[in-house]
Motif scaffolding. Structure first.
Motif, mmCIF file in Angstrom:
data_model
loop_
_atom_site.group_PDB
_atom_site.id
_atom_site.type_symbol
_atom_site.label_atom_id
_atom_site.label_comp_id
_atom_site.label_asym_id
_atom_site.label_seq_id
_atom_site.Cartn_x
_atom_site.Cartn_y
_atom_site.Cartn_z
ATOM 1 N N ARG A 118 -90.720 -29.178 28.599
ATOM 2 C CA ARG A 118 -91.060 -27.930 29.309
ATOM 3 C C ARG A 118 -91.474 -26.836 28.335
ATOM 4 N NH1 ARG A 118 -86.437 -29.685 32.326
ATOM 5 N NH2 ARG A 118 -85.074 -28.286 31.121
ATOM 6 N N VAL B 130 -95.131 -27.600 26.671
ATOM 7 C CA VAL B 130 -96.276 -27.373 27.560
ATOM 8 C C VAL B 130 -96.762 -25.923 27.483
ATOM 9 C CG1 VAL B 130 -96.973 -27.310 29.991
ATOM 10 C CG2 VAL B 130 -95.674 -29.234 29.137
ATOM 11 N N ALA C 110 -95.826 -36.147 34.205
ATOM 12 C CA ALA C 110 -96.540 -35.600 35.358
ATOM 13 C C ALA C 110 -96.313 -34.093 35.458
ATOM 14 C CB ALA C 110 -96.075 -36.298 36.634
ATOM 15 N N ASP C 111 -95.070 -33.652 35.281
ATOM 16 C CA ASP C 111 -94.766 -32.223 35.344
ATOM 17 C C ASP C 111 -95.471 -31.448 34.239
ATOM 18 O OD1 ASP C 111 -93.142 -32.805 37.480
ATOM 19 O OD2 ASP C 111 -91.260 -32.721 36.343
ATOM 20 N N ALA C 112 -95.716 -32.128 33.113
ATOM 21 C CA ALA C 112 -96.407 -31.488 31.990
ATOM 22 C C ALA C 112 -97.917 -31.419 32.196
ATOM 23 C CB ALA C 112 -96.097 -32.238 30.697
ATOM 24 N N GLY C 113 -98.395 -32.061 33.260
ATOM 25 C CA GLY C 113 -99.830 -32.034 33.545
ATOM 26 C C GLY C 113 -100.635 -33.021 32.740
ATOM 27 N N GLY D 276 -102.594 -36.291 32.148
ATOM 28 C CA GLY D 276 -103.288 -37.229 33.026
ATOM 29 C C GLY D 276 -103.140 -38.657 32.557
ATOM 30 N N CYS E 18 -104.689 -38.734 26.964
ATOM 31 C CA CYS E 18 -104.730 -37.438 26.282
ATOM 32 C C CYS E 18 -105.580 -37.588 25.029
ATOM 33 C CB CYS E 18 -103.321 -36.972 25.924
ATOM 34 S SG CYS E 18 -103.282 -35.355 25.107
ATOM 35 N N GLN F 52 -102.366 -31.477 21.480
ATOM 36 C CA GLN F 52 -101.367 -31.723 22.518
ATOM 37 C C GLN F 52 -100.464 -32.911 22.200
ATOM 38 O OE1 GLN F 52 -104.171 -31.771 25.961
ATOM 39 N NE2 GLN F 52 -102.808 -30.214 26.803
#
Length: 281
Positions: free
Chosen positions: A98, A101, A192-195, A197, A200, A205
């Protein structure tokens, strides 16, 4: 391997990578500004070290591993406090995702091929089949037929390319992009919560992907402890014989290849090690 991933990735995220993103010369300066952040990183790293010490005998360069297995296997009683440590580590690992991100990432991507191990049923750590995003697949014994290392004037490290000259990268981004759908449930939800896909391709990132892999390693370590039954013997006999052995694993920083030539007495007559760091150079 889970312990190594936890301690190595945490070291990278909190002590090497985070100061660069946040504008500090190093982790000591970051700790002065955000003590709680660095303490969380140190707790996570200590959890990884504890796994290594419990199973390997010491945190760095384990001494309990031997040909055929381990010198001694832990008892379930020894693993109970380790599981408690890892349950707390899971909270810290999810908090790490969290936090990561929210960092400011430059808008950048690359189109190199990725190379990593893959498996049919789980995220790869200690074994798997080498594959690339370009569709190549080969065995560990075929590594030297698909990857070539050459010297370059400006470095003492050999530089690697695929045999057709293509550049490639290994490491967390490669593992994630080739195995996204094999993450265990908690790590998959964190990704998924971190966005993140299906893949990467922004190397900045990689700190987020590393954080997801910390969650993966903690989750897998807890699963292994929950299903652990002490073996009758901690190792199997391995009589010496002549031959050539090839092995590939996923070190925290990427694909690691070993080849050993043995004589009839089991002595190593030739060896080749291709670490992930030199491949990425």
């Amino acid at each position: 391997y889970c312990g190594e991933w936890i301690e190595s990735h945490t070291l990278h995220v909190y002590l090497l990578h985070a100061p660069d993103f946040l504008g500090y010369p190093g982790a000591i300066d970051l700790a002065r500004a955000d003590r709680a952040l660095v303490e969380r990183g140190l707790r996570l790293k200590k959890a990884g070290n504890t796994v290594m010490e419990t199973l390997g005998g010491r945190a760095i360069h384990p001494v309990n591993v031997r040909v055929g297995g381990f010198c001694r296997a832990p008892s379930p009683t020894e693993l109970r406090p380790l599981a408690e440590t890892l349950r707390h580590a899971l909270d810290d690992a999810l908090a790490t995702v969290r936090w990561a991100v929210g960092l400011d990432f430059p808008d950048f991507s690359h189109d190199h091929e990725y190379l990593a191990l893959t498996t049919d049923d789980r995220y790869p750590l200690e074994s798997g089949t080498p594959r690339t995003t370009g569709g190549r697949s080969f065995t560990a014994a075929g590594f030297e037929h698909h990857v070539v290392e050459t010297p370059v004037p400006h470095s003492t490290a050999l530089h690697a390319r695929l045999t057709d000259g293509a550049l490639y990268m290994t490491g967390p981004l490669a593992r994630f992009s080739l195995n996204r759908d094999r993450l265990p449930p908690i790590a998959a939800q964190a990704a998924a919560d971190a966005g993140l896909g299906a893949e990467c391709r922004n190397p900045f990132q990689s700190i987020v992907v590393r954080a997801v892999e910390i969650v993966c390693a903690v989750e897998e370590a807890l699963r292994l402890i929950s299903t652990y039954r002490p073996p009758e013997r901690p190792h199997v006999p391995v009589p010496p014989k002549a031959g050539v052995g090839h092995g590939m694993t996923e070190a925290p920083r990427g694909l690691l290849y070993h080849r050993y030539d043995l004589d009839a007495q089991g002595r190593i007559t030739a060896a080749r090690i291709v670490p992930p760091t030199s491949q990425n150079q």
